[in-house]
Each structure stands twice: as C-alpha cells, then as structure tokens.
Write a protein that holds these residues in place. Structure first.
Motif, mmCIF file in Angstrom:
data_model
loop_
_atom_site.group_PDB
_atom_site.id
_atom_site.type_symbol
_atom_site.label_atom_id
_atom_site.label_comp_id
_atom_site.label_asym_id
_atom_site.label_seq_id
_atom_site.Cartn_x
_atom_site.Cartn_y
_atom_site.Cartn_z
ATOM 1 N N GLU A 190 0.831 -1.209 0.000
ATOM 2 C CA GLU A 190 0.000 0.000 0.000
ATOM 3 C C GLU A 190 0.863 1.255 0.000
ATOM 4 O OE1 GLU A 190 -2.913 -0.010 3.140
ATOM 5 O OE2 GLU A 190 -3.664 -1.978 2.539
ATOM 6 N N ALA A 191 1.953 1.241 0.742
ATOM 7 C CA ALA A 191 2.864 2.389 0.773
ATOM 8 C C ALA A 191 3.506 2.593 -0.595
ATOM 9 C CB ALA A 191 3.927 2.194 1.850
ATOM 10 N N SER A 192 3.911 1.522 -1.245
ATOM 11 C CA SER A 192 4.487 1.616 -2.591
ATOM 12 C C SER A 192 3.472 2.183 -3.577
ATOM 13 C CB SER A 192 4.955 0.243 -3.081
ATOM 14 O OG SER A 192 6.002 -0.233 -2.290
ATOM 15 N N ASP A 193 2.234 1.696 -3.494
ATOM 16 C CA ASP A 193 1.181 2.192 -4.383
ATOM 17 C C ASP A 193 0.902 3.677 -4.127
ATOM 18 O OD1 ASP A 193 0.914 -0.254 -5.632
ATOM 19 O OD2 ASP A 193 -0.990 -0.771 -4.659
ATOM 20 N N SER A 194 0.911 4.080 -2.870
ATOM 21 C CA SER A 194 0.681 5.494 -2.538
ATOM 22 C C SER A 194 1.793 6.368 -3.099
ATOM 23 C CB SER A 194 0.578 5.681 -1.023
ATOM 24 O OG SER A 194 -0.578 5.062 -0.534
ATOM 25 N N THR A 195 3.025 5.921 -2.973
ATOM 26 C CA THR A 195 4.158 6.669 -3.529
ATOM 27 C C THR A 195 4.037 6.743 -5.041
ATOM 28 O OG1 THR A 195 5.599 6.005 -1.699
ATOM 29 C CG2 THR A 195 6.674 6.746 -3.722
ATOM 30 N N ALA A 196 3.720 5.622 -5.680
ATOM 31 C CA ALA A 196 3.571 5.585 -7.139
ATOM 32 C C ALA A 196 2.463 6.524 -7.601
ATOM 33 C CB ALA A 196 3.297 4.156 -7.608
ATOM 34 N N SER A 197 1.376 6.563 -6.867
ATOM 35 C CA SER A 197 0.261 7.440 -7.211
ATOM 36 C C SER A 197 0.651 8.914 -7.072
ATOM 37 C CB SER A 197 -0.939 7.113 -6.312
ATOM 38 O OG SER A 197 -2.030 7.926 -6.639
ATOM 39 N N LEU A 233 10.417 14.431 -17.143
ATOM 40 C CA LEU A 233 11.194 14.146 -15.931
ATOM 41 C C LEU A 233 12.072 15.327 -15.550
ATOM 42 C CD1 LEU A 233 11.741 12.034 -13.773
ATOM 43 C CD2 LEU A 233 13.546 11.114 -15.218
ATOM 44 N N GLY A 234 12.580 16.056 -16.552
ATOM 45 C CA GLY A 234 13.388 17.234 -16.279
ATOM 46 C C GLY A 234 12.594 18.344 -15.610
ATOM 47 N N GLN A 235 11.298 18.373 -15.823
ATOM 48 C CA GLN A 235 10.424 19.388 -15.217
ATOM 49 C C GLN A 235 9.916 18.942 -13.851
ATOM 50 O OE1 GLN A 235 9.642 22.463 -16.805
ATOM 51 N NE2 GLN A 235 8.869 22.924 -14.782
ATOM 52 N N ALA A 236 9.894 17.648 -13.618
ATOM 53 C CA ALA A 236 9.335 17.096 -12.371
ATOM 54 C C ALA A 236 10.389 17.033 -11.276
ATOM 55 C CB ALA A 236 8.789 15.697 -12.631
ATOM 56 N N GLN A 237 9.926 17.122 -10.055
ATOM 57 C CA GLN A 237 10.782 16.892 -8.894
ATOM 58 C C GLN A 237 10.152 15.748 -8.112
ATOM 59 O OE1 GLN A 237 11.527 20.439 -6.633
ATOM 60 N NE2 GLN A 237 12.203 21.579 -8.415
ATOM 61 N N ILE A 238 10.626 14.558 -8.386
ATOM 62 C CA ILE A 238 10.046 13.381 -7.762
ATOM 63 C C ILE A 238 11.073 12.700 -6.863
ATOM 64 C CG2 ILE A 238 8.360 13.015 -9.593
ATOM 65 C CD1 ILE A 238 10.157 10.766 -10.644
ATOM 66 N N SER A 239 10.574 11.990 -5.876
ATOM 67 C CA SER A 239 11.430 11.231 -4.970
ATOM 68 C C SER A 239 10.637 10.034 -4.460
ATOM 69 C CB SER A 239 11.892 12.109 -3.799
ATOM 70 O OG SER A 239 10.777 12.552 -3.057
ATOM 71 N N GLY A 240 11.309 9.179 -3.719
ATOM 72 C CA GLY A 240 10.631 8.032 -3.126
ATOM 73 C C GLY A 240 10.826 6.744 -3.890
ATOM 74 N N TYR A 241 11.678 6.755 -4.899
ATOM 75 C CA TYR A 241 11.930 5.552 -5.679
ATOM 76 C C TYR A 241 13.361 5.080 -5.444
ATOM 77 C CZ TYR A 241 14.121 8.903 -8.840
ATOM 78 O OH TYR A 241 14.915 9.886 -9.369
ATOM 79 N N ASP A 242 13.596 3.792 -5.725
ATOM 80 C CA ASP A 242 14.922 3.212 -5.530
ATOM 81 C C ASP A 242 15.791 3.379 -6.773
ATOM 82 O OD1 ASP A 242 14.044 2.280 -2.985
ATOM 83 O OD2 ASP A 242 13.122 0.561 -3.955
ATOM 84 N N THR A 243 15.283 2.949 -7.907
ATOM 85 C CA THR A 243 16.011 3.051 -9.170
ATOM 86 C C THR A 243 15.030 3.425 -10.275
ATOM 87 O OG1 THR A 243 15.701 0.709 -9.702
ATOM 88 C CG2 THR A 243 17.717 1.299 -8.506
ATOM 89 N N TYR A 244 15.592 3.855 -11.408
ATOM 90 C CA TYR A 244 14.736 4.159 -12.545
ATOM 91 C C TYR A 244 15.449 3.863 -13.854
ATOM 92 C CZ TYR A 244 17.207 8.475 -13.825
ATOM 93 O OH TYR A 244 18.149 9.378 -14.241
ATOM 94 N N SER A 245 14.644 3.689 -14.900
ATOM 95 C CA SER A 245 15.149 3.633 -16.270
ATOM 96 C C SER A 245 14.163 4.424 -17.116
ATOM 97 C CB SER A 245 15.292 2.196 -16.769
ATOM 98 O OG SER A 245 14.034 1.567 -16.848
ATOM 99 N N ILE A 246 14.684 5.025 -18.192
ATOM 100 C CA ILE A 246 13.854 5.910 -18.993
ATOM 101 C C ILE A 246 14.089 5.651 -20.475
ATOM 102 C CG2 ILE A 246 15.547 7.775 -18.956
ATOM 103 C CD1 ILE A 246 13.155 9.725 -18.684
#
Length: 103
Positions: free
Chosen positions: A12-19, A51-64
């Motif tokens: 649920e915490a992961s889903d909340s962060t993703a949302s 992504l350059g316009q966004a300021q996001i956090s709460g994730y471990d890794t990413y690929s784009i």
C-alpha cells in the motif's frame, strides 16, 4: 499474524508513492506542453523533458526511454507511460501507469 499485514502495508505504501509520483509527472507534462505552446516550439514532448520538469522522490532506481519511465519503489516496479492526445508528437500529453489504468 503480523507478517502478512506488514506485506500488505508495504504494498500500500508503494502504491501510494507511485500514485503521488503519477500526479507530479502529470503536472510536469502539462507544464512542458504549455511551455512548448508559449514558445511556439514544435519539438516532440518525451519522457526526458517531463522528468526534467518534475521533482520526484521516493523511488529506488529508474530507467527511462522516449515514452516510458520505469521506477522501482520498495521492490515494486511501476511503468509510467507518456501518451499524447490524438497520437500527435506535440499533442497534449498524459501520463498513465500501465499496471493501474484507473489511476
């Protein structure tokens, strides 16, 4: 039994962060779109610009890639997809999560 409840809370915490990240990416996509209109730019909108316009956090890794941002959040994977109204490269963008189309 505490273990299953802990696992449910973690999911649920992961889903909340993703949302929450989804909301930030949608706002960022709108800002990129408006900036392109104001500057009369015909440059296609891609996930890197969003992504350059966004300021996001709460994730471990990413690929784009051009139209997809994949985030790892507490062991869960979320694929954010950039879609454009009318399928036009410069069309109004929206962001969806492939696994959660109703978000």
């Amino acid at each position: 039994v505490a273990i299953p409840k802990y696992i449910d809370m973690k999911a649920e915490a992961s889903d909340s962060t993703a949302s929450a990240i989804l909301g930030g990416l949608r706002d960022a996509a709108t800002l990129v779109y408006v900036n392109r209109i104001v500057s009369s730019s015909t440059t296609p909108i891609d996930m890197t610009a969003v992504l350059g316009q966004a300021q996001i956090s709460g994730y471990d890794t990413y690929s784009i890639s051009a139209n997809t941002l994949t985030l790892q959040i507490s062991g869960q994977q979320y694929a954010y997809r950039l879609v454009k109204v009318g399928g036009l490269a410069t069309g109004q963008p929206n962001i969806i999560i492939q696994e959660q189309p109703s978000w």
